[in-house]
Design a protein around this motif. Structure first.
Motif, PDB file in Angstrom:
ATOM      1  N   LEU A 142       4.706  -0.515   8.897  1.00  0.00           N
ATOM      2  CA  LEU A 142       4.211   0.777   8.431  1.00  0.00           C
ATOM      3  C   LEU A 142       5.385   1.742   8.400  1.00  0.00           C
ATOM      4  O   LEU A 142       6.084   1.903   9.410  1.00  0.00           O
ATOM      5  N   VAL A 143       5.618   2.355   7.252  1.00  0.00           N
ATOM      6  CA  VAL A 143       6.716   3.314   7.090  1.00  0.00           C
ATOM      7  C   VAL A 143       6.124   4.633   6.621  1.00  0.00           C
ATOM      8  O   VAL A 143       5.324   4.657   5.684  1.00  0.00           O
ATOM      9  N   TYR A 144       6.501   5.721   7.279  1.00  0.00           N
ATOM     10  CA  TYR A 144       6.014   7.018   6.832  1.00  0.00           C
ATOM     11  C   TYR A 144       7.097   8.080   7.000  1.00  0.00           C
ATOM     12  O   TYR A 144       8.007   7.940   7.819  1.00  0.00           O
ATOM     13  N   SER A 145       6.997   9.106   6.204  1.00  0.00           N
ATOM     14  CA  SER A 145       7.926  10.226   6.308  1.00  0.00           C
ATOM     15  C   SER A 145       7.172  11.513   6.010  1.00  0.00           C
ATOM     16  O   SER A 145       6.157  11.509   5.318  1.00  0.00           O
ATOM     17  N   TYR A 146       7.685  12.607   6.544  1.00  0.00           N
ATOM     18  CA  TYR A 146       7.002  13.890   6.373  1.00  0.00           C
ATOM     19  C   TYR A 146       7.988  15.017   6.632  1.00  0.00           C
ATOM     20  O   TYR A 146       9.035  14.821   7.253  1.00  0.00           O
ATOM     21  N   GLY A 147       7.646  16.188   6.152  1.00  0.00           N
ATOM     22  CA  GLY A 147       8.498  17.339   6.410  1.00  0.00           C
ATOM     23  C   GLY A 147       7.813  18.628   6.012  1.00  0.00           C
ATOM     24  O   GLY A 147       7.098  18.671   5.005  1.00  0.00           O
ATOM     25  N   LYS A 148       8.001  19.647   6.817  1.00  0.00           N
ATOM     26  CA  LYS A 148       7.551  21.002   6.494  1.00  0.00           C
ATOM     27  C   LYS A 148       8.800  21.863   6.293  1.00  0.00           C
ATOM     28  O   LYS A 148       9.394  22.338   7.256  1.00  0.00           O
ATOM     29  N   ALA A 157       0.847  -1.191   0.000  1.00  0.00           N
ATOM     30  CA  ALA A 157       0.000   0.000   0.000  1.00  0.00           C
ATOM     31  C   ALA A 157       0.880   1.237   0.000  1.00  0.00           C
ATOM     32  O   ALA A 157       1.968   1.239   0.574  1.00  0.00           O
ATOM     33  N   PHE A 158       0.394   2.284  -0.638  1.00  0.00           N
ATOM     34  CA  PHE A 158       1.133   3.549  -0.713  1.00  0.00           C
ATOM     35  C   PHE A 158       0.149   4.711  -0.759  1.00  0.00           C
ATOM     36  O   PHE A 158      -0.902   4.615  -1.393  1.00  0.00           O
ATOM     37  N   ALA A 159       0.492   5.788  -0.081  1.00  0.00           N
ATOM     38  CA  ALA A 159      -0.311   7.012  -0.139  1.00  0.00           C
ATOM     39  C   ALA A 159       0.594   8.208   0.075  1.00  0.00           C
ATOM     40  O   ALA A 159       1.620   8.109   0.756  1.00  0.00           O
ATOM     41  N   GLN A 160       0.241   9.346  -0.499  1.00  0.00           N
ATOM     42  CA  GLN A 160       1.015  10.560  -0.307  1.00  0.00           C
ATOM     43  C   GLN A 160       0.085  11.770  -0.347  1.00  0.00           C
ATOM     44  O   GLN A 160      -1.022  11.712  -0.892  1.00  0.00           O
ATOM     45  N   THR A 161       0.549  12.854   0.242  1.00  0.00           N
ATOM     46  CA  THR A 161      -0.191  14.102   0.203  1.00  0.00           C
ATOM     47  C   THR A 161       0.146  14.849  -1.086  1.00  0.00           C
ATOM     48  O   THR A 161       1.093  14.496  -1.798  1.00  0.00           O
ATOM     49  N   ASP A 162      -0.604  15.898  -1.368  1.00  0.00           N
ATOM     50  CA  ASP A 162      -0.153  16.855  -2.366  1.00  0.00           C
ATOM     51  C   ASP A 162       1.102  17.526  -1.815  1.00  0.00           C
ATOM     52  O   ASP A 162       1.126  17.959  -0.667  1.00  0.00           O
ATOM     53  N   HIS A 163       2.147  17.576  -2.630  1.00  0.00           N
ATOM     54  CA  HIS A 163       3.371  18.253  -2.208  1.00  0.00           C
ATOM     55  C   HIS A 163       3.281  19.701  -2.653  1.00  0.00           C
ATOM     56  O   HIS A 163       3.192  19.991  -3.854  1.00  0.00           O
ATOM     57  N   ARG A 164       3.281  20.605  -1.690  1.00  0.00           N
ATOM     58  CA  ARG A 164       3.042  22.016  -1.965  1.00  0.00           C
ATOM     59  C   ARG A 164       4.213  22.873  -1.511  1.00  0.00           C
ATOM     60  O   ARG A 164       4.995  22.466  -0.649  1.00  0.00           O
ATOM     61  N   ARG A 165       4.256  24.078  -2.074  1.00  0.00           N
ATOM     62  CA  ARG A 165       5.312  25.021  -1.670  1.00  0.00           C
ATOM     63  C   ARG A 165       5.182  25.373  -0.197  1.00  0.00           C
ATOM     64  O   ARG A 165       6.173  25.564   0.492  1.00  0.00           O
ATOM     65  N   GLY A 183      17.813  22.894 -12.519  1.00  0.00           N
ATOM     66  CA  GLY A 183      17.012  21.727 -12.882  1.00  0.00           C
ATOM     67  C   GLY A 183      17.416  20.443 -12.185  1.00  0.00           C
ATOM     68  O   GLY A 183      16.658  19.471 -12.175  1.00  0.00           O
ATOM     69  N   ASP A 184      18.630  20.430 -11.610  1.00  0.00           N
ATOM     70  CA  ASP A 184      19.094  19.237 -10.894  1.00  0.00           C
ATOM     71  C   ASP A 184      18.597  19.198  -9.455  1.00  0.00           C
ATOM     72  O   ASP A 184      18.652  18.138  -8.817  1.00  0.00           O
ATOM     73  N   CYS A 185      18.142  20.334  -8.944  1.00  0.00           N
ATOM     74  CA  CYS A 185      17.843  20.446  -7.514  1.00  0.00           C
ATOM     75  C   CYS A 185      16.348  20.329  -7.255  1.00  0.00           C
ATOM     76  O   CYS A 185      15.532  20.812  -8.047  1.00  0.00           O
ATOM     77  N   PRO A 186      15.966  19.715  -6.148  1.00  0.00           N
ATOM     78  CA  PRO A 186      14.545  19.521  -5.849  1.00  0.00           C
ATOM     79  C   PRO A 186      13.905  20.816  -5.379  1.00  0.00           C
ATOM     80  O   PRO A 186      14.586  21.702  -4.847  1.00  0.00           O
ATOM     81  N   PRO A 187      12.589  20.941  -5.554  1.00  0.00           N
ATOM     82  CA  PRO A 187      11.898  22.108  -5.018  1.00  0.00           C
ATOM     83  C   PRO A 187      11.770  22.010  -3.503  1.00  0.00           C
ATOM     84  O   PRO A 187      11.825  20.912  -2.939  1.00  0.00           O
ATOM     85  N   VAL A 188      11.621  23.133  -2.852  1.00  0.00           N
ATOM     86  CA  VAL A 188      11.376  23.152  -1.420  1.00  0.00           C
ATOM     87  C   VAL A 188       9.871  23.128  -1.196  1.00  0.00           C
ATOM     88  O   VAL A 188       9.134  23.905  -1.801  1.00  0.00           O
ATOM     89  N   GLY A 189       9.408  22.220  -0.363  1.00  0.00           N
ATOM     90  CA  GLY A 189       7.969  22.126  -0.139  1.00  0.00           C
ATOM     91  C   GLY A 189       7.635  21.259   1.054  1.00  0.00           C
ATOM     92  O   GLY A 189       8.515  20.737   1.738  1.00  0.00           O
ATOM     93  N   ASP A 190       6.348  21.121   1.292  1.00  0.00           N
ATOM     94  CA  ASP A 190       5.832  20.342   2.419  1.00  0.00           C
ATOM     95  C   ASP A 190       5.080  19.128   1.895  1.00  0.00           C
ATOM     96  O   ASP A 190       4.384  19.209   0.873  1.00  0.00           O
ATOM     97  N   GLY A 191       5.194  18.021   2.616  1.00  0.00           N
ATOM     98  CA  GLY A 191       4.457  16.834   2.195  1.00  0.00           C
ATOM     99  C   GLY A 191       4.714  15.641   3.085  1.00  0.00           C
ATOM    100  O   GLY A 191       5.579  15.683   3.973  1.00  0.00           O
ATOM    101  N   ALA A 192       3.957  14.589   2.854  1.00  0.00           N
ATOM    102  CA  ALA A 192       4.090  13.350   3.626  1.00  0.00           C
ATOM    103  C   ALA A 192       3.747  12.167   2.729  1.00  0.00           C
ATOM    104  O   ALA A 192       3.013  12.307   1.746  1.00  0.00           O
ATOM    105  N   ALA A 193       4.305  11.015   3.067  1.00  0.00           N
ATOM    106  CA  ALA A 193       4.025   9.781   2.327  1.00  0.00           C
ATOM    107  C   ALA A 193       4.105   8.603   3.281  1.00  0.00           C
ATOM    108  O   ALA A 193       4.773   8.672   4.323  1.00  0.00           O
ATOM    109  N   ALA A 194       3.417   7.526   2.939  1.00  0.00           N
ATOM    110  CA  ALA A 194       3.429   6.328   3.778  1.00  0.00           C
ATOM    111  C   ALA A 194       3.303   5.085   2.910  1.00  0.00           C
ATOM    112  O   ALA A 194       2.672   5.118   1.846  1.00  0.00           O
ATOM    113  N   VAL A 195       3.928   4.004   3.352  1.00  0.00           N
ATOM    114  CA  VAL A 195       3.791   2.701   2.700  1.00  0.00           C
ATOM    115  C   VAL A 195       3.593   1.638   3.776  1.00  0.00           C
ATOM    116  O   VAL A 195       3.950   1.836   4.943  1.00  0.00           O
TER     117      VAL A 195
END
Length: 244
Positions: free
Chosen positions: A111-117, A14-22, A201-213
């Motif tokens: 259950l594995v999850y990660s998140y960050g603001k 199973a996998f789920a994630q939030t919308d990743h937003r600025r 273009g090589d660098c990731p955007p800065v944003g908030d989000g969470a995901a779980a598997v």
């Protein structure tokens, strides 16, 4: 587990994630995390008490307080007591720890999850505080600079070059076109150098989000999911997944 025994099969079921937003100023970490936790549990029909091992990945430095990850356990439900671990790292490392737990036979489900603001402050400044305080932190090498040093070392060793690095980023952005949750999707100009040899273009955007598997081993995975995504490698080797 003996050296002659076949390794346990481990799969993502199973996998789920939030919308990743600025920015998600209106949401706390727990509020951001709870929908994805509920999402993976609903996909499998499991409850928190059915999970053998829980592992999370986050950064107390981003949250600005020590042991901030304990607050996120409110979203998991830590009572009755659960077998739980946390890594001051990203979700991939948390997944690796859970994978090891299942491979060794200490658990059948995880259950594995990660998140960050990341939006409240300057990530390039904040994350330097994780480094050695005497020799490295005073130099203020941010995450992009450290990644650039690694990239340059690979280039100097003849293992890659700038076009190959750009192709990796372009492939990831193209893959994101099919993901409605992704913050940046589709073609992105390579842009100017941020820290050579890495460009915008090589660098990731800065944003908030969470995901779980949810991970499961062997027959348990087949019981929980019609088409488990079997993990054929780990973060310490080449990684890919295949579907049954």
């Amino acid at each position: 587990m003996s050296g002659d025994a076949a390794p346990r099969e481990i799969a993502v079921v199973a996998f789920a994630q939030t919308d990743h937003r600025r920015t998600t100023d209106e949401l706390s970490e727990v509020e951001m995390l709870m929908p994805v936790l509920h999402g993976v549990l609903e996909q499998t029909g499991l409850k928190t008490a059915d999970i053998d091992f829980t592992c999370s990945g986050s950064s107390d430095y981003l949250a600005g307080r020590a042991f901030s990850f304990t607050l996120a356990l409110d979203g998991v439900g830590a009572w009755p007591p659960i077998s739980e671990s946390h890594v001051e790292m990203d979700g991939a490392w948390a997944l690796y720890e859970a994978w090891v737990k299942l491979v060794t036979g200490d658990a059948d489900t995880a259950l594995v999850y990660s998140y960050g603001k990341s939006s409240p402050g300057s990530v390039r400044d904040v994350l330097t505080r994780q480094l050695d305080p005497y020799y490295v932190a005073p130099l203020w090498p941010d995450a992009v600079a450290l990644a650039a040093l690694q990239a340059q070392a690979l280039i100097d060793a003849g293992d890659t070059d700038e076009p190959a690095l750009a192709a990796v980023a372009a492939r990831s952005r193209t893959d994101a076109s099919a993901n409605s949750h992704a913050q940046v999707r589709g073609s992105v100009p390579q842009g100017d150098y941020v820290v050579r040899p890495l460009r915008t273009g090589d660098c990731p955007p800065v944003g908030d989000g969470a995901a779980a598997v949810i991970l499961a081993a062997g027959e348990r995975a087949r019981e929980l999911c019609q088409r488990p995504a079997w993990i054929r490698g780990s973060t310490t080797a080449s990684r890919h997944t295949g579907s049954e």
